[in-house]
Design an enzyme around this catalytic site. Structure first.
Site, PDB file in Angstrom:
ATOM      1  N   LYS A 196       0.895  -1.179   0.000  1.00  0.00           N
ATOM      2  CA  LYS A 196       0.000   0.000   0.000  1.00  0.00           C
ATOM      3  C   LYS A 196       0.917   1.210   0.000  1.00  0.00           C
ATOM      4  O   LYS A 196       1.487   1.583   1.022  1.00  0.00           O
ATOM      5  CB  LYS A 196      -0.857  -0.019   1.270  1.00  0.00           C
ATOM      6  CG  LYS A 196      -2.229   0.595   1.155  1.00  0.00           C
ATOM      7  CD  LYS A 196      -2.281   2.029   0.721  1.00  0.00           C
ATOM      8  CE  LYS A 196      -2.041   2.995   1.864  1.00  0.00           C
ATOM      9  NZ  LYS A 196      -1.838   4.379   1.391  1.00  0.00           N
ATOM     10  N   GLY A 249       6.320   4.524   8.499  1.00  0.00           N
ATOM     11  CA  GLY A 249       5.589   5.788   8.459  1.00  0.00           C
ATOM     12  C   GLY A 249       5.745   6.516   9.771  1.00  0.00           C
ATOM     13  O   GLY A 249       6.713   6.312  10.502  1.00  0.00           O
ATOM     14  N   SER A 250       4.759   7.345  10.073  1.00  0.00           N
ATOM     15  CA  SER A 250       4.855   8.199  11.262  1.00  0.00           C
ATOM     16  C   SER A 250       4.513   7.412  12.531  1.00  0.00           C
ATOM     17  O   SER A 250       3.804   6.401  12.482  1.00  0.00           O
ATOM     18  CB  SER A 250       3.899   9.377  11.107  1.00  0.00           C
ATOM     19  OG  SER A 250       2.582   8.896  11.035  1.00  0.00           O
ATOM     20  N   THR A 251       4.976   7.914  13.652  1.00  0.00           N
ATOM     21  CA  THR A 251       4.714   7.231  14.925  1.00  0.00           C
ATOM     22  C   THR A 251       3.215   7.190  15.262  1.00  0.00           C
ATOM     23  O   THR A 251       2.711   6.118  15.644  1.00  0.00           O
ATOM     24  CB  THR A 251       5.559   7.880  16.045  1.00  0.00           C
ATOM     25  OG1 THR A 251       6.940   7.648  15.721  1.00  0.00           O
ATOM     26  CG2 THR A 251       5.265   7.294  17.403  1.00  0.00           C
ATOM     27  N   GLY A 254       1.663   4.602  13.071  1.00  0.00           N
ATOM     28  CA  GLY A 254       2.239   3.304  13.433  1.00  0.00           C
ATOM     29  C   GLY A 254       1.563   2.711  14.664  1.00  0.00           C
ATOM     30  O   GLY A 254       1.316   1.498  14.726  1.00  0.00           O
ATOM     31  N   GLU A 271       8.471   0.641  11.519  1.00  0.00           N
ATOM     32  CA  GLU A 271       9.621   1.546  11.352  1.00  0.00           C
ATOM     33  C   GLU A 271       9.042   2.948  11.342  1.00  0.00           C
ATOM     34  O   GLU A 271       8.350   3.332  10.403  1.00  0.00           O
ATOM     35  CB  GLU A 271      10.341   1.280  10.015  1.00  0.00           C
ATOM     36  CG  GLU A 271      10.873  -0.113   9.841  1.00  0.00           C
ATOM     37  CD  GLU A 271      12.062  -0.399  10.733  1.00  0.00           C
ATOM     38  OE1 GLU A 271      12.579   0.518  11.401  1.00  0.00           O
ATOM     39  OE2 GLU A 271      12.469  -1.579  10.764  1.00  0.00           O
ATOM     40  N   CYS A 305      13.682   9.521   7.630  1.00  0.00           N
ATOM     41  CA  CYS A 305      13.381   9.181   9.031  1.00  0.00           C
ATOM     42  C   CYS A 305      14.625   9.242   9.905  1.00  0.00           C
ATOM     43  O   CYS A 305      14.558   9.606  11.071  1.00  0.00           O
ATOM     44  CB  CYS A 305      12.768   7.793   9.085  1.00  0.00           C
ATOM     45  SG  CYS A 305      13.775   6.593   8.210  1.00  0.00           S
ATOM     46  N   GLU A 402       9.817  16.028  15.033  1.00  0.00           N
ATOM     47  CA  GLU A 402      10.316  15.660  13.709  1.00  0.00           C
ATOM     48  C   GLU A 402       9.718  16.629  12.688  1.00  0.00           C
ATOM     49  O   GLU A 402       8.509  16.607  12.447  1.00  0.00           O
ATOM     50  CB  GLU A 402       9.864  14.227  13.400  1.00  0.00           C
ATOM     51  CG  GLU A 402      10.406  13.705  12.106  1.00  0.00           C
ATOM     52  CD  GLU A 402       9.892  12.309  11.762  1.00  0.00           C
ATOM     53  OE1 GLU A 402       8.680  12.067  11.927  1.00  0.00           O
ATOM     54  OE2 GLU A 402      10.697  11.487  11.324  1.00  0.00           O
TER      55      GLU A 402
END
Ligand code: NAD
Length: 498
Positions: A196, A249-251, A254, A271, A305, A402
């Site tokens: 995806k 992707g982003s936290t 995630g 990740e 990242c 970030e």
């Protein structure tokens, strides 16, 4: 200002002229879902378009991958046969390298040099490395001490088996490379895989799926789901027939993905984001550290990242470092990724440009010193000037969050204990770098840094053999190397009585 752009290949023109949709069972399939424009970030113009997957298509893609897995059309091949096909896949990708690189630059905004070297070049190396794992997957034989039945003898061993249907969820910063990071170990392990891509950047992965068919990977073994993350992506992750989710992707997203996966006990690897420190010790070579900060912090416009984004410099070297860094960054040429002279290119989207500019406003309000940059240049696309912030304090937003843009925050420190405390003072823990030739101090620091990767006198090199992943809220699990294969296989224990 933009100079001459490289010429777009006819095959790229033809590919972007199509309306794209999810790739299922060997070809793109029509969908009743909404149309979405795909942008060229360097021009703020429409590049291509997609039809988003509807819920029936999410179901169809999982069923296709499940069917392909159960049929044994892939997992039933011998390891050597799979390896040969995967090596051919790498050759086909390499042969189409320029096409893929141009497609990525036009869709994502990154430099054509970076697209050629990393999205394609490093990915092809990664493909060959992972193809090699196909024939090296192994278990263990184990001595056991089972007392009954009396006199019985035992033979016990473990074998690794493919986990099944893999859903790989990919972000927009390295759309092709991160997809390949998931596709290859999944296929080497005998799984089938659904990628995806990020909503903004589906093009190179769709082309990759076509090339997989050309290389001889059977239809249904590698599918691509085109759709909105919060709808199609969420439905895919929550599907009970998906056996493993590999998410980058982003936290915040995630965490949602992990929770959804856990509900079905679907295996998952995450990740996630990073706010990565770079520690410049007082003996460091300032020229090399400045080059390292630019390479490690501004690569892909800082949309990395593992980018260096908090630069801690010993106070006695702080002024020299800040001046040298600001001068070098001010000299960088901003322009389209298709301009081979440009060094800083467009961010992926208007949304990302707005987000970075918002962070710069916050930095201004919080009292950071703008040594260079700080605004958008006078160009039509989603550009932000490369920016160096001085006088940053540990509590400021630019040292904590970030930004995922071309912004370097530079902070002074007095002694190494303070530097270490500041470096570890983050809920992220993806990567860090140390700049020094004092081996004793470097070796003391390495085990005390809370990060999944520590680089010394460099920042951001990755190797397929070196596990990659995060401490703390930067993720769970590791990609690359043996860790990746373990992530796409289950261990089965076998105990034979005779
Ligand atoms: P994102 O988290 O917004 O999206 C990542 C992917 O998840 C996209 O494909 C998106 O469509 C999908 N998605 C969104 N909501 C979902 C849901 N509810 N369920 C399933 N899928 C969903 O991240 P992004 O903005 O595309 O990428 C930037 C982020 O990725 C940054 O935080 C960056 O640090 C991180 N990143 C991490 C690594 C790493 O290896 N650690 C590498 C690259 C990027």
């Amino acid at each position: 200002m933009t100079t001459a752009l490289i010429e777009t290949l006819p095959s790229v023109e033809a590919f972007i002229a199509r309306t794209h949709s999810s790739f299922i069972d060997g070809r793109q399939q029509p969908s009743t879902g909404a149309r979405r424009d795909i942008h060229n970030p360097a021009r703020d113009s429409v590049l291509s378009s997609t039809l988003q997957a509807d819920p029936e298509q999410v179901e169809a893609i999982v069923q296709s991958s499940r069917r392909a897995f159960k049929s044994g059309v892939w997992s039933g091949l011998s390891p050597a046969e799979r390896e040969r096909i995967l090596l051919r896949f790498a050759d086909v990708v390499e042969a189409h390298g320029e096409e893929l690189a141009q497609l990525e630059t036009l869709n994502q905004g990154k430099s054509i040099h970076l697209a050629r070297a990393v999205e394609v070049g490093a990915s092809v190396s990664y493909m060959r490395y992972m193809a090699g794992w196909t024939t090296k997957i192994e278990g263990q034989t184990l001595d056991v001490s089972i007392p009954v039945p009396a006199g019985a003898r035992f033979n016990a061993y473990t074998r690794r088996e493919p986990v099944g249907v893999v859903a790989g969820i990919v972000p927009w910063n390295f759309p092709l490379m991160i997809a390949i990071w998931k596709v290859m170990p999944a296929l080497a392990s005998g799984c089938t895989v659904i990628i995806k891509p990020a909503d903004e950047t589906p093009l190179t992965v769709l082309r990759l799926a076509e090339l997989a068919i050309e290389a001889g990977i059977p239809a249904g073994v590698f599918n691509v789901l085109v759709g909105k993350g919060s709808e199609a992506g969420a439905a895919l992750v929550a599907h009970p027939l998906v056996n493993k989710v590999s998410f980058t992707g982003s936290t915040p997203v995630g965490k949602q993905v992990g929770i959804a996966a856990l509900d079905n006990m679907t295996r998952f690897t995450l990740e996630l984001g990073g706010k990565n420190p770079m520690l410049v010790l007082d003996d460091a070579d300032i020229e090399k550290a400045v080059a390292g900060a630019i390479g490690g912090g501004l690569l892909n416009q800082g949309q990395v990242c593992a980018a260096a984004s908090r630069l801690y410099v010993q106070r006695s070297r702080y002024k020299d470092f800040l001046e040298a860094l600001s001068t070098a960054v001010a000299d960088l040429k901003v322009g389209a990724g298709m301009d081979p002279q440009a060094q800083i290119n467009a961010l992926v989207s208007r949304k990302q440009q707005d987000s970075v500019l918002r962070y710069l406003d916050i930095a201004r309000r919080e009292g950071a010193q703008f040594c260079t940059g700080g605004d958008k240049p006078d160009l039509p696309g989603y550009f932000v000037q490369p920016t160096v912030l001085g006088n940053v304090e540990q509590g400021m937003t630019s040292a904590r969050e970030e930004i995922f843009g071309p912004v370097l925050s530079v902070l002074p420190y007095d002694d190494l204990e303070q530097a270490l405390a500041m470096a570890n003072d983050s809920h992220y823990g993806l990567a860090a770098s140390i700049w020094s030739n004092d081996l004793g101090r470097v070796m003391d620091l390495i085990p005390r840094i809370e990060a999944g990767t520590v680089w010394v006198n460099n920042h951001v090199p990755l190797d397929p053999n070196l596990p990659f992943g995060g401490y703390k809220q930067s993720g769970m699990g590791r990609e690359f190397g043996r860790a990746a294969i373990e992530g796409f296989t289950e261990s089965k224990s076998v105990c034979i009585t005779y």
